[in-house]
Design an enzyme around this catalytic site. Structure first.
Site, PDB file in Angstrom:
ATOM      1  N   THR A  15      19.951  83.437  43.365  1.00  0.00           N
ATOM      2  CA  THR A  15      19.923  82.647  42.122  1.00  0.00           C
ATOM      3  C   THR A  15      18.856  81.555  42.194  1.00  0.00           C
ATOM      4  O   THR A  15      18.227  81.240  41.184  1.00  0.00           O
ATOM      5  CB  THR A  15      21.306  82.039  41.787  1.00  0.00           C
ATOM      6  OG1 THR A  15      21.726  81.170  42.833  1.00  0.00           O
ATOM      7  CG2 THR A  15      22.344  83.125  41.558  1.00  0.00           C
ATOM      8  N   ASN A  16      18.637  80.983  43.370  1.00  0.00           N
ATOM      9  CA  ASN A  16      17.535  80.006  43.491  1.00  0.00           C
ATOM     10  C   ASN A  16      16.192  80.692  43.253  1.00  0.00           C
ATOM     11  O   ASN A  16      15.305  80.125  42.615  1.00  0.00           O
ATOM     12  CB  ASN A  16      17.554  79.337  44.869  1.00  0.00           C
ATOM     13  CG  ASN A  16      18.549  78.196  44.953  1.00  0.00           C
ATOM     14  OD1 ASN A  16      18.301  77.118  44.441  1.00  0.00           O
ATOM     15  ND2 ASN A  16      19.695  78.450  45.579  1.00  0.00           N
ATOM     16  N   MET A  93      19.740  84.161  55.623  1.00  0.00           N
ATOM     17  CA  MET A  93      20.820  83.952  56.589  1.00  0.00           C
ATOM     18  C   MET A  93      20.481  84.477  57.989  1.00  0.00           C
ATOM     19  O   MET A  93      21.341  84.996  58.689  1.00  0.00           O
ATOM     20  CB  MET A  93      22.110  84.614  56.073  1.00  0.00           C
ATOM     21  CG  MET A  93      22.591  84.059  54.740  1.00  0.00           C
ATOM     22  SD  MET A  93      22.826  82.264  54.728  1.00  0.00           S
ATOM     23  CE  MET A  93      24.432  82.170  55.518  1.00  0.00           C
ATOM     24  N   ILE A  95      18.528  83.311  61.701  1.00  0.00           N
ATOM     25  CA  ILE A  95      17.854  82.245  62.449  1.00  0.00           C
ATOM     26  C   ILE A  95      16.427  82.699  62.739  1.00  0.00           C
ATOM     27  O   ILE A  95      16.198  83.861  63.105  1.00  0.00           O
ATOM     28  CB  ILE A  95      18.637  81.943  63.741  1.00  0.00           C
ATOM     29  CG1 ILE A  95      20.003  81.392  63.323  1.00  0.00           C
ATOM     30  CG2 ILE A  95      17.870  80.982  64.645  1.00  0.00           C
ATOM     31  CD1 ILE A  95      20.866  80.883  64.415  1.00  0.00           C
ATOM     32  N   LEU A  96      15.470  81.788  62.525  1.00  0.00           N
ATOM     33  CA  LEU A  96      14.065  82.149  62.707  1.00  0.00           C
ATOM     34  C   LEU A  96      13.618  81.853  64.133  1.00  0.00           C
ATOM     35  O   LEU A  96      14.034  80.862  64.738  1.00  0.00           O
ATOM     36  CB  LEU A  96      13.206  81.349  61.728  1.00  0.00           C
ATOM     37  CG  LEU A  96      13.430  81.697  60.256  1.00  0.00           C
ATOM     38  CD1 LEU A  96      12.879  80.599  59.357  1.00  0.00           C
ATOM     39  CD2 LEU A  96      12.807  83.039  59.917  1.00  0.00           C
ATOM     40  N   ASN A 110      13.457  74.882  53.370  1.00  0.00           N
ATOM     41  CA  ASN A 110      14.771  75.481  53.157  1.00  0.00           C
ATOM     42  C   ASN A 110      15.597  74.564  52.259  1.00  0.00           C
ATOM     43  O   ASN A 110      15.342  73.361  52.190  1.00  0.00           O
ATOM     44  CB  ASN A 110      15.486  75.635  54.506  1.00  0.00           C
ATOM     45  CG  ASN A 110      16.830  76.315  54.382  1.00  0.00           C
ATOM     46  OD1 ASN A 110      16.994  77.277  53.622  1.00  0.00           O
ATOM     47  ND2 ASN A 110      17.822  75.823  55.110  1.00  0.00           N
ATOM     48  N   HIS A 112      19.707  73.573  51.724  1.00  0.00           N
ATOM     49  CA  HIS A 112      21.002  73.714  52.385  1.00  0.00           C
ATOM     50  C   HIS A 112      22.063  73.013  51.532  1.00  0.00           C
ATOM     51  O   HIS A 112      21.837  71.900  51.049  1.00  0.00           O
ATOM     52  CB  HIS A 112      20.928  73.073  53.783  1.00  0.00           C
ATOM     53  CG  HIS A 112      22.229  73.160  54.513  1.00  0.00           C
ATOM     54  ND1 HIS A 112      22.659  74.328  55.099  1.00  0.00           N
ATOM     55  CD2 HIS A 112      23.215  72.252  54.722  1.00  0.00           C
ATOM     56  CE1 HIS A 112      23.851  74.128  55.630  1.00  0.00           C
ATOM     57  NE2 HIS A 112      24.212  72.879  55.420  1.00  0.00           N
TER      58      HIS A 112
HETATM   59  C1  GRF Z   1      22.388  78.177  48.456  1.00  0.00           C
HETATM   60  O1  GRF Z   1      23.578  77.475  48.292  1.00  0.00           O
HETATM   61  C2  GRF Z   1      21.530  77.520  49.493  1.00  0.00           C
HETATM   62  O2  GRF Z   1      21.742  76.155  49.592  1.00  0.00           O
HETATM   63  C3  GRF Z   1      21.970  78.214  50.764  1.00  0.00           C
HETATM   64  O3  GRF Z   1      22.255  79.526  50.398  1.00  0.00           O
HETATM   65  C4  GRF Z   1      22.602  79.572  49.018  1.00  0.00           C
HETATM   66  C5  GRF Z   1      21.713  80.599  48.383  1.00  0.00           C
HETATM   67  O4  GRF Z   1      22.121  80.906  47.088  1.00  0.00           O
HETATM   68  N1  GRF Z   1      20.954  78.097  51.784  1.00  0.00           N
HETATM   69  P1  GRF Z   1      21.301  81.951  46.214  1.00  0.00           P
HETATM   70  O5  GRF Z   1      21.159  83.227  47.028  1.00  0.00           O
HETATM   71  O6  GRF Z   1      19.995  81.343  45.876  1.00  0.00           O
HETATM   72  O7  GRF Z   1      22.153  82.188  45.008  1.00  0.00           O
END
Ligand code: GRF
Length: 204
Positions: A15-16, A93, A95-96, A110, A112
């Site tokens: 969604t981001n 998700m 670790i790099l 990133n 968070h």
């Molecule tokens: C977000 O809450 C972000 O803060 C975290 O993972 C989620 C990703 O959401 N790192 P989406 O996949 O962008 O919906």
């Protein structure tokens, strides 16, 4: 408006990513998402990227690589081949490796879902709720070798409500993410920053 080429790495809903793509298409965020990479075959983020016409959309399968360094190298190559300046993690998700982090030093960011340094790790919203925090939120940070530990670029606060569940709190945090992430990326691209120790000093 000049659009800087960026890569987005995402493992989940995306969604981001969707918000970034939309803002980019409306000239509200000066980036062009040229590459989207996921480590998950069925990540909705991949479909979102394809539907939006992102030129390079890749599922890179971790099982096809002997170790994390080799997998990350394949990701880095795809990003560099496309000429991307910035790497934006959006729900990525994995670790790099430190090799990957070093090869994009200060160009890798990133978001968070907590007010770092509180509640780093996989479930920032759930951990804040379980701890009894009265405010939660989200943090955009530079990625360094410590998980969720890089210099902080921006934060937004979200109150915790009496009847919150992990999901309701995370949903309200995400609404803030959709404003904070594109706005921070815009500032990065248009103004930049310098580091004073761990402190990010914006040039604007
Ligand atoms: C977000 O809450 C972000 O803060 C975290 O993972 C989620 C990703 O959401 N790192 P989406 O996949 O962008 O919906």
């Amino acid at each position: 408006m000049i659009h800087q080429p960026i890569a987005v790495m995402a493992s989940g809903h995306g969604t981001n990513l969707a918000v970034l793509l939309e803002q980019s298409s409306k000239d509200q965020c000066p980036v062009e998402v040229r590459v989207v990479i996921s480590n998950k075959f069925d990540a909705p983020a991949l479909r979102i990227a394809r539907d939006a016409g992102v030129p390079t959309v890749l599922f890179i399968n971790p099982k096809e690589y002997p170790n994390r360094i080799a997998f990350d190298k394949a990701c880095a190559q795809a990003i560099k081949d496309a000429g991307c300046q910035w790497v934006v993690l959006a729900g990525y998700m994995r670790i790099l490796s430190s090799e990957f982090v070093k090869s994009f030093e200060n160009q890798l960011i990133n978001i968070h879902p907590s007010l770092l340094p509180a509640f780093a790790g996989a479930d920032g919203a759930g951990d804040a709720l379980a701890y009894g925090a009265k405010v939660a939120g989200c943090t955009v940070h530079v990625v360094n070798e410590e998980v969720d530990g890089g210099p902080i670029l921006a934060q937004a606060v979200v109150p915790v409500l009496n009847d919150d569940t992990r999901d309701s709190l995370h949903a309200r945090i995400q609404l803030e993410e959709y404003k904070l992430y594109p706005e921070t990326i815009r500032r990065l691209v248009e103004h930049g920053y310098r580091l004073d120790g761990r402190r990010v000093i914006w040039n604007d």
